[in-house]
Structures are given as C-alpha cells and as structure tokens.
Enzyme design. Structure first.
Site, PDB file in Angstrom:
ATOM      1  CG  ASN A 102       4.563  -3.279   2.920  1.00  0.00           C
ATOM      2  OD1 ASN A 102       5.183  -4.555   2.788  1.00  0.00           O
ATOM      3  ND2 ASN A 102       3.729  -3.150   3.838  1.00  0.00           N
ATOM      4  CG  ASP A 103       3.381  -1.730   6.899  1.00  0.00           C
ATOM      5  OD1 ASP A 103       4.005  -0.965   6.369  1.00  0.00           O
ATOM      6  OD2 ASP A 103       1.867  -1.610   7.298  1.00  0.00           O
ATOM      7  CD  GLN A 155       2.519  -6.692   6.544  1.00  0.00           C
ATOM      8  OE1 GLN A 155       1.757  -6.815   5.431  1.00  0.00           O
ATOM      9  NE2 GLN A 155       2.216  -7.393   7.264  1.00  0.00           N
ATOM     10  NE  ARG A 188      -4.556  -1.143   5.320  1.00  0.00           N
ATOM     11  CZ  ARG A 188      -5.569  -1.299   3.943  1.00  0.00           C
ATOM     12  NH1 ARG A 188      -6.482  -1.206   3.723  1.00  0.00           N
ATOM     13  NH2 ARG A 188      -5.340   0.158   3.511  1.00  0.00           N
ATOM     14  CG  ASP A 189      -2.454  -1.431   9.395  1.00  0.00           C
ATOM     15  OD1 ASP A 189      -2.740  -2.390   8.695  1.00  0.00           O
ATOM     16  OD2 ASP A 189      -2.830  -0.596   8.376  1.00  0.00           O
ATOM     17  CB  SER A 233       0.402  -3.891   9.469  1.00  0.00           C
ATOM     18  OG  SER A 233       1.062  -3.597   8.592  1.00  0.00           O
TER      19      SER A 233
HETATM   20  C1  FRU Z   1       1.013   0.762   5.163  1.00  0.00           C
HETATM   21  C2  FRU Z   1      -0.073  -1.230   4.961  1.00  0.00           C
HETATM   22  C3  FRU Z   1      -1.139  -1.453   5.650  1.00  0.00           C
HETATM   23  C4  FRU Z   1      -1.352  -2.629   5.747  1.00  0.00           C
HETATM   24  C5  FRU Z   1       0.307  -3.088   5.291  1.00  0.00           C
HETATM   25  C6  FRU Z   1      -0.551  -3.648   3.286  1.00  0.00           C
HETATM   26  O1  FRU Z   1       1.661   0.731   4.265  1.00  0.00           O
HETATM   27  O2  FRU Z   1      -0.479  -1.134   3.892  1.00  0.00           O
HETATM   28  O3  FRU Z   1      -2.136  -0.366   6.002  1.00  0.00           O
HETATM   29  O4  FRU Z   1      -1.115  -3.728   6.816  1.00  0.00           O
HETATM   30  O5  FRU Z   1       0.736  -2.065   4.433  1.00  0.00           O
HETATM   31  O6  FRU Z   1       1.486  -4.699   3.379  1.00  0.00           O
END
Ligand code: FRU
Length: 469
Positions: free
Chosen positions: A40-41, A57, A159-160, A101
C-alpha cells in the site's frame, strides 16, 4: 514475533511466491509492484546521495492488510529500481501491529526514517507511537524506538508522520482523530528529531472554516510550492457527491500559508488529487533539481481491492508513476516525471475521424489524444473513456458486484495523455489539470479502439519494460 522469525517468514513467502507473481500477465512492465503480497502506501520517498529511495507499506506474508513491513527500493533515474535490504519489520512491542506509514529525512548525512508503530490490544483498543530508525553502513535500519507517544486529546488513530526541515528546525505533520472522532492534522517541531513539541492542530474537520470533514485524516504531507504551502491529506468519511468524493476514501489538498510560529494554516478549499478508481496515500519529495515529485498508491483500502485477479498470483497493488507537481492558479498540476519519456519507443502519429483510427496496442504504452470533440475509446474490452463535450467518463464493471461504475471529470477538454501498463491506466487531462488513475484487467494484448464521427489527433509510443533488479 521476533525480528528473525518475521524475516524468515517473509523470506519463505518471497522465495515460494516470486515465480508465480512474476508470471502474472497483469504484472506491470514499468510500475512498481511488490515481489509478493500486498503493497500500500509509498513511504520515505527521498533523494539522498543522488539516489531516490522509496519505501512501501508491505505485507510480504499475504494479500491482506495486517502487520505491515517497510519494503525498500532505490533508483538513480526514477525508472530502474533495485531492491534494498528490507526497511522495517514489525518486531518490537511498540509496533506489534505494523510499522505504519511515515517519511524519510537526511539528518547529518544519515538516512533516517520516522514512522508509526501501530499497537492493537486484545480488547479492540489501540495506540500509536511515532518512531525513528537510522540507516547503518549495511543499508539496514537500526531502530531508535518511539520518540513520541500518543498525544493527549486523541484516539489511538494518530499516524503517518511526514517530516521536513525549515529554517534549521524539524517539523512534522501527523494524521489524527480527536476524541470527538473528527479528523485532524497536527503540527509539531523538534531540534533533534528525538523530542517533539506540539504546535497544535493546523487543519481538520471543523477547522479553518471547514464543516464536518471526516472522522480521520491519514497521510498528511506539507510542502512549499511556488509561493504557497500545500497540505495533502486523506480524509476518511466524506459522503460521496454526484461528481466528487466517489471513492471510499479521499485524497486531496489545501493551498494556504503555514504560519510556523503561530502554528496556523489558513487555507482554501479542498481539491481532490485524482479522480480515478484507485488512488490514495500519496507522498512527495523535493528532488535535488528542485522538483516536487509525487508517488501515490494505485489502490484504495476498501473491500473491492480483494476482487483483483492478481491475488491468484499472490500479489496485490502497484504504485502510480512518479509525477511532477506545479501550482497554477492555486491548483495543483500533475505531469508524469519527464524521465518517463525515456521509456518511449517508436512514435506513431495519426489524424482523422475518431472511428477510423488505427487499433493500437496499449499493453504498455503512452497515448496522446488531442480533441475538443466528443469521442469514446474502448480499452481492452474492460474500460471505456468517453467525452461528450461536457463530461469525461471512465467506466468499468465493478469486479465485486458486476455493476457498471464510473468516475467523472467536467470541464473543457483539449488533451489527454494515457499511460497504460498491463493492468493500470493513468489519464492526465489537459496536461495535468486533473488525473484519473485506475487499475483494470483487460484482454491482453490490450487494444485501444476509438468510436465517434469527429476529428481527433493521436500519438502513440510503446513503453519499454523496466524490471526491478
Ligand atoms: C493508509 C494507511 C495509513 C497507515 C497505513 C497502514 O492507506 O491506512 O494511515 O499508516 O495505511 O498500512
């Protein structure tokens, strides 16, 4: 699980699955995709010592979300990427449910990651720590551990972190959910990346003139572009409207001016970054030559993602192409990074009535379409792009429900660029005024067929394969 066990499991998964994944006819020719498992991210996008680094991710253990690892690629030219030692594995207590992330900075010459340690408890509650890891001489990352606990006044959804330097100080934006379940972006600063002081909420649901605007804001990014500051964020919980907010979660931006000392960010309206079916959690970086580059996840965390056929080959999702951002009239313009032109093969050009156009192979290709007149185009029997003089509509069959679904853009069309790569198409409207990014699973090799009785100008380039080494 110990780090060694996690790495053994990940290695087994890659060794056992890579042949099947590589054999998938829908595997991209020139986009980044995970060796196996779910991507993902984009995380930690940065240029350091002449190399771009892009982390991601990653669940190497299966095509599901879960305790995420950070995968790691690097490249000198944004085209040819190589695998680097795995970035992070969720081995410690403070990240037991995922190294979520975050971003990368260069601190005194050392590549440093700032990410979220995600922790879930058996009673269903959760917490989050913002954590640091620093690169060692082997290109691996040594964890410093948490540098910021959950701030008071927020749920476990914090987060992030995206970190940058300004006037010799470090700043961080963080996605957050307050105790009233409203999405927010927090600003913090630090002298040393280790101790962080809050400057408060700079944007969010109910702030700066916004009404209710979502229960959680993920993946913020804040940067200077022209004479403005741009805040990118991913609000969750915006109700769909007839021509916007069509995806389960949104990804967009505000243009404003960040008052660093006061911790205020007066800003304009929210604009979506991409109007396609799959786009989320983008991250930007400033390149050595001064470009603001963006890479997004060509996916959306919704139930539909698990109906994609690549799962049979043990992998799921890709990144978008790298894009260069500029600001024109307070709107972001996105153009494919110019490096991508180096993938172009022999150019073909054609002009005439749309329905007479030659049928071109767009399996991995770039197509430029010049017209202001209505036309429609079929992409491999699996997606249609139609312009009726007012609306541009991208239509496909939903893989879960079998129903037709569409994404739209409204405006004065002059030009389209289509970047196609086996199971994805990124459509740049009017040289980057809007973008639609989507996955699709067409008949292969994929043919592009036009219909319509109006004149059209077309250019076509096959795009070369770019295998990750
Ligand atoms: C966005 C998210 C982030 C998180 C990550 C987990 O897609 O939900 O907020 O850090 O993916 O994989």
């Amino acid at each position: 699980m110990s780090e060694v066990s996690l790495l053994k499991q990940a290695l087994r998964s890659v060794v056992a699955g890579q042949v099947n994944a590589a054999a998938d006819p829908y595997r991209p020719a020139w986009h980044l995709a995970p060796p196996v498992g779910l991507l993902n991210d984009p995380n930690g996008f940065v240029q350091h010592n002449g190399r771009y680094h892009l982390f991601y991710q990653w669940n190497p253990l299966g095509c599901a979300h879960g305790a995420k690892f950070w995968g790691h690629w690097s490249s000198v030219d944004l085209l040819h990427w190589r695998h680097e030692p795995l970035g992070l594995a969720p081995a410690e207590e403070y990240e037991s449910h995922g190294c979520y992330s975050g971003s990368a900075v260069v601190d005194n010459g050392q590549l440093t990651l700032i990410y979220t340690g995600n922790v879930k408890y058996p009673d269903g509650s959760r917490t989050a720590f913002q954590c640091l890891a620093r690169e060692n001489e082997r290109g691996e990352f040594d964890k410093t551990g948490p540098v910021l606990d959950l701030p008071v006044g927020y749920t476990g959804h914090v987060r992030d972190p995206k970190v940058w330097q300004h006037n010799g100080h470090w700043y961080m934006v963080l996605g957050a959910q307050d105790l009233n379940l409203q999405g927010k972006v927090l600003l913090l600063h630090s002298a040393d990346l280790l101790s962080w002081v809050s400057l408060g909420e700079i944007a969010g649901s109910g702030l700066n003139g916004l009404g209710q605007f979502g229960y959680m804001w993920e993946c913020p990014d804040l940067f200077r572009l022209s004479d403005s500051d741009v805040l990118i964020c991913c609000p969750q919980g915006l109700p769909a409207e007839s021509d916007r907010y069509q995806n389960t979660f949104q990804s967009g931006y505000f243009v404003g001016q960040l008052e660093y000392d006061a911790g205020h960010f007066p800003h304009g309206d929210f604009h979506e970054l991409d109007l396609g079916f799959e786009f989320y959690a983008p991250q930007t970086t400033l390149s050595d030559d001064g470009r603001r580059l963006l890479i997004g996840w060509m996916g959306i965390p919704d139930g539909d993602e698990f109906y994609q056929p690549t799962i049979e080959h043990g992998w799921l999702h890709t990144m978008t192409c790298p894009r260069e951002l500029t600001l024109e009239n307070r709107k972001i313009i996105q153009r494919p990074a110019h490096e991508l032109q180096r993938l172009r093969g022999e150019e073909q050009a054609w002009q005439g009535i749309a329905q007479d156009a030659p049928v071109w192979d767009i399996t991995h290709a770039e197509v430029a379409i010049g017209t202001e007149q209505p036309f429609s185009a079929d992409l491999g029997g699996n997606m249609t792009l139609a312009w009726d003089g007012e609306w541009l509509r991208l239509t496909r069959k939903n893989r879960r429900s079998g129903e037709q679904e569409q994404r739209v853009w409204r405006g004065a069309l002059r030009h389209l660029t289509l970047l196609c790569d086996r199971s994805s198409v990124e459509i740049f409207i009017n040289d980057g005024e809007a973008v639609m990014s989507s996955r699709y699973f067409p008949d292969l090799p994929t043919q592009l067929t036009f219909s319509g009785k109006q004149p059209i100008t077309l250019h076509h380039w096959p795009l070369a394969d770019c295998v990750i080494e």
